[in-house]
Design a protein around this motif. Structure first.
Motif, PDB file in Angstrom:
ATOM      1  N   ALA A  35      -9.994   7.359 -11.609  1.00 21.34           N
ATOM      2  CA  ALA A  35     -10.772   8.630 -12.266  1.00 21.34           C
ATOM      3  C   ALA A  35     -11.820   8.956 -11.134  1.00 21.34           C
ATOM      4  CB  ALA A  35     -11.713   7.851 -13.427  1.00 21.34           C
ATOM      5  N   ALA A  36     -12.362   8.248 -10.354  1.00 25.80           N
ATOM      6  CA  ALA A  36     -13.047   8.739  -9.115  1.00 25.80           C
ATOM      7  C   ALA A  36     -12.113   9.404  -8.096  1.00 25.80           C
ATOM      8  CB  ALA A  36     -13.740   7.594  -8.544  1.00 25.80           C
ATOM      9  N   LEU A  37     -10.984   9.262  -8.154  1.00 28.71           N
ATOM     10  CA  LEU A  37     -10.139   9.836  -7.091  1.00 28.71           C
ATOM     11  C   LEU A  37      -9.792  11.183  -7.700  1.00 28.71           C
ATOM     12  CD1 LEU A  37      -7.978  10.092  -4.969  1.00 28.71           C
ATOM     13  CD2 LEU A  37      -6.196   9.359  -6.626  1.00 28.71           C
ATOM     14  N   ASP A  38      -9.547  11.398  -9.022  1.00 26.97           N
ATOM     15  CA  ASP A  38      -9.497  13.015  -9.487  1.00 26.97           C
ATOM     16  C   ASP A  38     -10.884  13.565  -9.395  1.00 26.97           C
ATOM     17  OD1 ASP A  38      -7.097  12.673 -10.601  1.00 26.97           O
ATOM     18  OD2 ASP A  38      -7.719  11.891 -12.299  1.00 26.97           O
ATOM     19  N   HIS A  39     -12.177  12.876  -9.478  1.00 29.45           N
ATOM     20  CA  HIS A  39     -13.407  13.768  -9.411  1.00 29.45           C
ATOM     21  C   HIS A  39     -13.485  14.346  -7.936  1.00 29.45           C
ATOM     22  CE1 HIS A  39     -17.799  14.361  -9.643  1.00 29.45           C
ATOM     23  NE2 HIS A  39     -17.861  13.941  -8.525  1.00 29.45           N
ATOM     24  N   PHE A  40     -13.242  13.431  -7.007  1.00 28.49           N
ATOM     25  CA  PHE A  40     -13.606  13.578  -5.543  1.00 28.49           C
ATOM     26  C   PHE A  40     -12.585  14.724  -4.792  1.00 28.49           C
ATOM     27  CE2 PHE A  40     -15.737   9.550  -5.697  1.00 28.49           C
ATOM     28  CZ  PHE A  40     -17.145  10.053  -5.392  1.00 28.49           C
ATOM     29  N   LEU A  41     -11.233  14.659  -5.573  1.00 24.58           N
ATOM     30  CA  LEU A  41     -10.272  15.625  -5.230  1.00 24.58           C
ATOM     31  C   LEU A  41     -10.802  17.089  -5.686  1.00 24.58           C
ATOM     32  CD1 LEU A  41      -6.924  13.691  -5.964  1.00 24.58           C
ATOM     33  CD2 LEU A  41      -7.654  14.689  -3.450  1.00 24.58           C
ATOM     34  N   MET A  77       0.938  -1.122  -0.022  1.00 26.22           N
ATOM     35  CA  MET A  77       0.075  -0.094  -0.115  1.00 26.22           C
ATOM     36  C   MET A  77       0.916   1.358   0.088  1.00 26.22           C
ATOM     37  SD  MET A  77      -3.313   0.819   2.686  1.00 26.22           S
ATOM     38  CE  MET A  77      -2.277   1.632   3.822  1.00 26.22           C
ATOM     39  N   PRO A  78       1.667   1.526  -0.916  1.00 25.19           N
ATOM     40  CA  PRO A  78       2.547   2.571  -1.125  1.00 25.19           C
ATOM     41  C   PRO A  78       1.874   4.098  -1.217  1.00 25.19           C
ATOM     42  CG  PRO A  78       2.527   1.607  -3.213  1.00 25.19           C
ATOM     43  CD  PRO A  78       1.736   0.624  -2.278  1.00 25.19           C
ATOM     44  N   PRO A  79       2.378   4.881  -0.629  1.00 22.79           N
ATOM     45  CA  PRO A  79       1.925   6.175  -0.616  1.00 22.79           C
ATOM     46  C   PRO A  79       2.807   6.972  -1.866  1.00 22.79           C
ATOM     47  CG  PRO A  79       3.622   6.187   1.208  1.00 22.79           C
ATOM     48  CD  PRO A  79       3.621   4.689   0.583  1.00 22.79           C
ATOM     49  N   LEU A  80       1.905   7.547  -2.682  1.00 25.68           N
ATOM     50  CA  LEU A  80       2.487   8.070  -3.915  1.00 25.68           C
ATOM     51  C   LEU A  80       1.882   9.580  -3.942  1.00 25.68           C
ATOM     52  CD1 LEU A  80       2.031   5.376  -6.567  1.00 25.68           C
ATOM     53  CD2 LEU A  80       4.212   6.090  -5.619  1.00 25.68           C
ATOM     54  N   ASP A  81       2.679  10.514  -4.567  1.00 31.35           N
ATOM     55  CA  ASP A  81       2.202  12.000  -5.102  1.00 31.35           C
ATOM     56  C   ASP A  81       1.084  11.760  -6.104  1.00 31.35           C
ATOM     57  OD1 ASP A  81       2.873  15.036  -4.948  1.00 31.35           O
ATOM     58  OD2 ASP A  81       2.617  14.502  -7.050  1.00 31.35           O
ATOM     59  N   TRP A  82      -0.009  12.601  -6.114  1.00 32.86           N
ATOM     60  CA  TRP A  82      -1.038  12.368  -7.103  1.00 32.86           C
ATOM     61  C   TRP A  82      -1.252  13.866  -7.036  1.00 32.86           C
ATOM     62  CZ3 TRP A  82      -2.547   8.591  -9.945  1.00 32.86           C
ATOM     63  CH2 TRP A  82      -3.628   8.595 -10.843  1.00 32.86           C
ATOM     64  N   ASP A  83      -0.771  14.481  -7.901  1.00 33.86           N
ATOM     65  CA  ASP A  83      -1.378  16.102  -7.903  1.00 33.86           C
ATOM     66  C   ASP A  83      -1.103  17.014  -6.787  1.00 33.86           C
ATOM     67  OD1 ASP A  83      -1.923  15.323 -10.613  1.00 33.86           O
ATOM     68  OD2 ASP A  83      -4.037  15.489 -10.338  1.00 33.86           O
ATOM     69  N   GLY A  84      -0.048  16.351  -6.325  1.00 39.58           N
ATOM     70  CA  GLY A  84       0.255  16.966  -4.982  1.00 39.58           C
ATOM     71  C   GLY A  84      -0.360  16.588  -3.849  1.00 39.58           C
ATOM     72  N   ARG A  85      -1.058  15.801  -3.654  1.00 43.24           N
ATOM     73  CA  ARG A  85      -1.637  14.983  -2.484  1.00 43.24           C
ATOM     74  C   ARG A  85      -0.605  13.641  -2.318  1.00 43.24           C
ATOM     75  NH1 ARG A  85      -6.696  16.687  -1.231  1.00 43.24           N
ATOM     76  NH2 ARG A  85      -7.342  18.752  -2.105  1.00 43.24           N
ATOM     77  N   ARG A  86      -0.748  13.350  -1.122  1.00 43.59           N
ATOM     78  CA  ARG A  86      -0.172  11.977  -0.647  1.00 43.59           C
ATOM     79  C   ARG A  86      -1.326  11.115  -0.533  1.00 43.59           C
ATOM     80  NH1 ARG A  86       1.454   9.338   4.096  1.00 43.59           N
ATOM     81  NH2 ARG A  86       3.617   8.209   4.195  1.00 43.59           N
ATOM     82  N   ASP A  96     -13.681  18.171  -6.593  1.00 40.14           N
ATOM     83  CA  ASP A  96     -14.910  18.734  -6.028  1.00 40.14           C
ATOM     84  C   ASP A  96     -14.869  18.849  -4.567  1.00 40.14           C
ATOM     85  OD1 ASP A  96     -15.575  16.357  -4.833  1.00 40.14           O
ATOM     86  OD2 ASP A  96     -17.538  15.905  -5.858  1.00 40.14           O
ATOM     87  N   GLY A  97     -13.755  18.544  -3.919  1.00 39.44           N
ATOM     88  CA  GLY A  97     -13.381  18.988  -2.657  1.00 39.44           C
ATOM     89  C   GLY A  97     -13.981  18.112  -1.574  1.00 39.44           C
ATOM     90  N   THR A  98     -14.407  16.864  -2.020  1.00 39.67           N
ATOM     91  CA  THR A  98     -15.012  15.898  -1.208  1.00 39.67           C
ATOM     92  C   THR A  98     -13.613  15.166  -0.576  1.00 39.67           C
ATOM     93  OG1 THR A  98     -16.696  15.059  -2.885  1.00 39.67           O
ATOM     94  CG2 THR A  98     -16.217  13.469  -1.195  1.00 39.67           C
ATOM     95  N   ILE A  99     -12.702  15.039  -0.873  1.00 37.73           N
ATOM     96  CA  ILE A  99     -11.450  14.588  -0.215  1.00 37.73           C
ATOM     97  C   ILE A  99     -10.736  16.055   0.077  1.00 37.73           C
ATOM     98  CG2 ILE A  99      -9.324  13.237  -0.252  1.00 37.73           C
ATOM     99  CD1 ILE A  99     -10.544  11.516  -2.278  1.00 37.73           C
ATOM    100  N   GLY A 100     -10.599  16.116   1.430  1.00 44.23           N
ATOM    101  CA  GLY A 100     -10.017  17.418   1.909  1.00 44.23           C
ATOM    102  C   GLY A 100      -8.541  17.389   1.999  1.00 44.23           C
ATOM    103  N   PRO A 101      -7.757  18.558   2.045  1.00 43.94           N
ATOM    104  CA  PRO A 101      -6.276  18.470   2.141  1.00 43.94           C
ATOM    105  C   PRO A 101      -5.701  17.978   3.768  1.00 43.94           C
ATOM    106  CG  PRO A 101      -7.216  20.575   1.502  1.00 43.94           C
ATOM    107  CD  PRO A 101      -8.363  19.910   1.948  1.00 43.94           C
ATOM    108  N   GLY A 102      -4.921  17.128   3.459  1.00 42.50           N
ATOM    109  CA  GLY A 102      -4.429  16.448   4.890  1.00 42.50           C
ATOM    110  C   GLY A 102      -4.985  15.075   5.262  1.00 42.50           C
ATOM    111  N   GLU A 103      -6.247  14.807   4.484  1.00 41.44           N
ATOM    112  CA  GLU A 103      -7.002  13.478   4.616  1.00 41.44           C
ATOM    113  C   GLU A 103      -6.106  12.475   4.194  1.00 41.44           C
ATOM    114  OE1 GLU A 103     -11.423  15.174   4.841  1.00 41.44           O
ATOM    115  OE2 GLU A 103     -10.762  13.929   3.238  1.00 41.44           O
TER     116      GLU A 103
END
Length: 391
Positions: A344-350, A81-90, A352-359
Motif C-alpha cells: 500500500a505504501a508502494l502505491d502511495h509513493f508511486l 528477490m524477483p522483479p515483477l510488473d507493478w502498474d507498469g513499473r519493474r 505522489d512521485g516520490t518513486i520516479g521512473p527508472g529507479e
C-alpha cells in the motif's frame, strides 16, 4: 576473524542513549538509563569476504559479531528477490516468508540466539504478537534452550500453534500489545528477556537484508527500499546494513527508506511527518496485527534512520491494506496483511512521485499469508459468487 576472541568482537561495545558504554559481552538487554542498547559500528562485508558456499545470511559471517562456534542456524536469509510488473513499473519484491518460520524475524533471532548461546543462557523469555514469538521458539529449540512466549490473547491462532509446536510455553495476556510487553519486562527479573524489540544483537541479524539487496543487485544499492514498520526493526536493520556498506566505500549513497504503517498505529510515520499520533483519536484494531505497535521502543532511532536516508513515511488506511493484499495475490504473492502495508505504501509513493521512473525499488514482504488464515479470509471472502475478489 569473527570468533569471540578475535579482533572484531574485541573492539565492539554496547551503548545506550545517554552515551554510556558497556562491554559487548555484558548480559543486559537495556541500558542503565532504561533506553535500548545499540552495538558500536561493525565493518560491512567486502565482496571477496562473502562465503558464497553458504546459502544463508551467514555467508556474511565476516560482518556478524558472533562466534561461528555458537552459531544456531536453520538456513535463514538469502531469500528470493524477483522483479515483477507493478502498474507498469519493474519492482523487486524481497520474499521474507522463505525464512524457516516464514517470517523476516528469523534474521534477527538467529544472531540473537547465537549470541545468547555463547553467553551460556539456557532459558529465554519473549513477548510477541506472533511472528517474533514463533521465531524465538524455533531457534531456542534448535539451541536446546527453554523458551517462554508471552502473547496478546488476540494473536492469530496459527502463530500461537507454531510457537507451541516448537515446545515453547505460551502465556496469553489480555489487553494491548504494550501491556503484554510490560508483563514480559516484569517477568524478566526471573528469566533472560530475549526481546526482538530490545536486544541489540537482533538488529545485527536484520541488517543482513541490506547486504542481500546489495549483492543481488550486482553490489549496488537500490534507489528505494519500501518497508512496513511496527517496531521498526527492518528500518533500523537497513539503516545499519547500508550504513556499513557506505562507510566501507561499497556503495556511494544510502537508499531512501520509504515506510508504511497502519493509520491508527503510525507512531513512526506520524513523527516523521510532524503529526501528533494522539490526534487520530482512539486506536482502531488493524488487520495488519504485526504492525500494531503503539509505542515503538526505538522510535527516535527509526525516525532518524528514515530522515538520514532522505526517505519518507505514510500512514495507510485499512481499505488500502486490503486492496494491496489482493493486488499482491493477483501477482502470485500470498503475503500476510502486515506485508500488505508495504505494498500500500508502494502505491502511495508511486502515485505522489516520490518513486520516479527508472529507479530501482525493493519492497520487503515480511511474512506469509498462510500464517494469518483468519485475517486473509476477511480480505478475500467478500461474498463474490465465484469466491473471487471483486477488485
Amino acid at each position: 576473524m569473527n570468533d569471540t576472541t578475535g579482533t572484531l568482537t574485541d573492539t565492539l561495545f554496547l551503548y545506550d542513549r545517554s552515551g554510556r558504554r558497556y562491554a559487548s559481552t555484558d548480559r543486559r538487554w537495556r541500558g542503565e538509563d532504561g533506553s535500548p542498547l545499540a552495538l558500536s559500528p561493525v565493518p560491512g562485508p567486502a565482496p571477496d569476504r562473502i562465503d558464497t558456499s553458504e546459502r544463508s545470511l551467514w555467508r556474511y559471517q565476516s560482518a556478524i559479531p558472533v562466534s561461528p562456534r555458537h552459531r544456531v542456524s536453520l538456513g535463514e536469509g538469502f531469500t528470493p528477490m524477483p522483479p515483477l510488473d507493478w502498474d507498469g513499473r519493474r519492482v523487486h519484491f524481497k520474499l521474507e516468508w522463505f525464512n524457516p518460520t516464514s517470517s523476516f524475524k528469523d534474521r534477527g533471532v538467529t544472531v540473537m540466539i547465537s549470541h545468547l548461546r555463547g553467553q551460556g543462557e539456557a532459558r529465554v523469555l519473549e513477548d510477541s504478537s506472533g511472528n517474533g514469538g514463533s521465531s524465538v521458539a524455533a531457534y531456542a529449540a534448535a539451541a536446546g534452550m527453554d523458551a517462554k512466549i508471552i502473547v496478546p490473547a488476540a494473536t492469530s491462532a496459527a502463530k500461537i500453534l507454531q510457537a507451541r509446536a516448537y515446545g515453547a510455553r505460551i502465556e496469553l495476556v489480555a489487553g494491548t500489545r504494550e501491556e503484554v510487553s510490560d508483563e514480559a519486562i516484569r517477568q524478566s527479573e526471573q528469566t533472560f528477556y530475549a526481546s526482538h524489540n530490545w536486544h541489540p544483537y537482533f538488529l545485527q541479524g536484520t541488517k543482513t537484508i541490506a547486504y542481500e539487496m546489495w549483492e543481488s543487485l550486482g553490489f549496488r544499492a537500490p534507489d528505494n527500499v519500501v518497508l512496513v514498520a511496527g517496531a521498526g526493526s527492518n528500518v533500523l536493520g537497513c539503516d545499519i546494513g547500508f550504513g556499513e556498506l557506505l562507510e566501507g566505500g561499497r556503495i556511494d549513497r544510502l537508499p531512501r527508506l520509504l515506510v508504511g504503517q497502519p493509520e491508527h498505529w503510525a507512531a513512526i510515520a506520524d513523527t516523521v511527518n510532524g503529526i501528533d499520533p494522539r490526534s487520530r483519536g482512539p486506536r482502531v484494531p488493524t488487520i495488519a496485527e504485526g504492525a500494531s505497535i503503539a509505542a515503538p521502543v526505538r522510535l527516535p532511532e527509526a525516525v532518524e534512520a528514515i530522515r538520514r536516508s532522505g526517505g519518507a513515511a505514510v500512514a495507510v488506511t485499512e481499505d488500502r491494506i486490503h486492496l494491496a493484499v489482493r493486488k499482491l495475490a493477483s501477482r502470485g504473492l500470498y503475503a500476510e496483511p502486515t506485508s500488505g502495508v508495504a505494498a500500500a505504501a508502494l502505491d502511495h509513493f508511486l502515485a505522489d512521485g516520490t518513486i520516479g521512473p527508472g529507479e530501482t525499488t525493493v519492497v520487503v514482504l515480511t511474512g506469509a499469508g498462510l500464517k494469518s488464515a483468519e485475517a486473509m479470509a476477511t480480505v478475500f471472502d467478500d461474498g463474490a459468487p465465484d469466491g473471487r475478489s471483486r477488485t
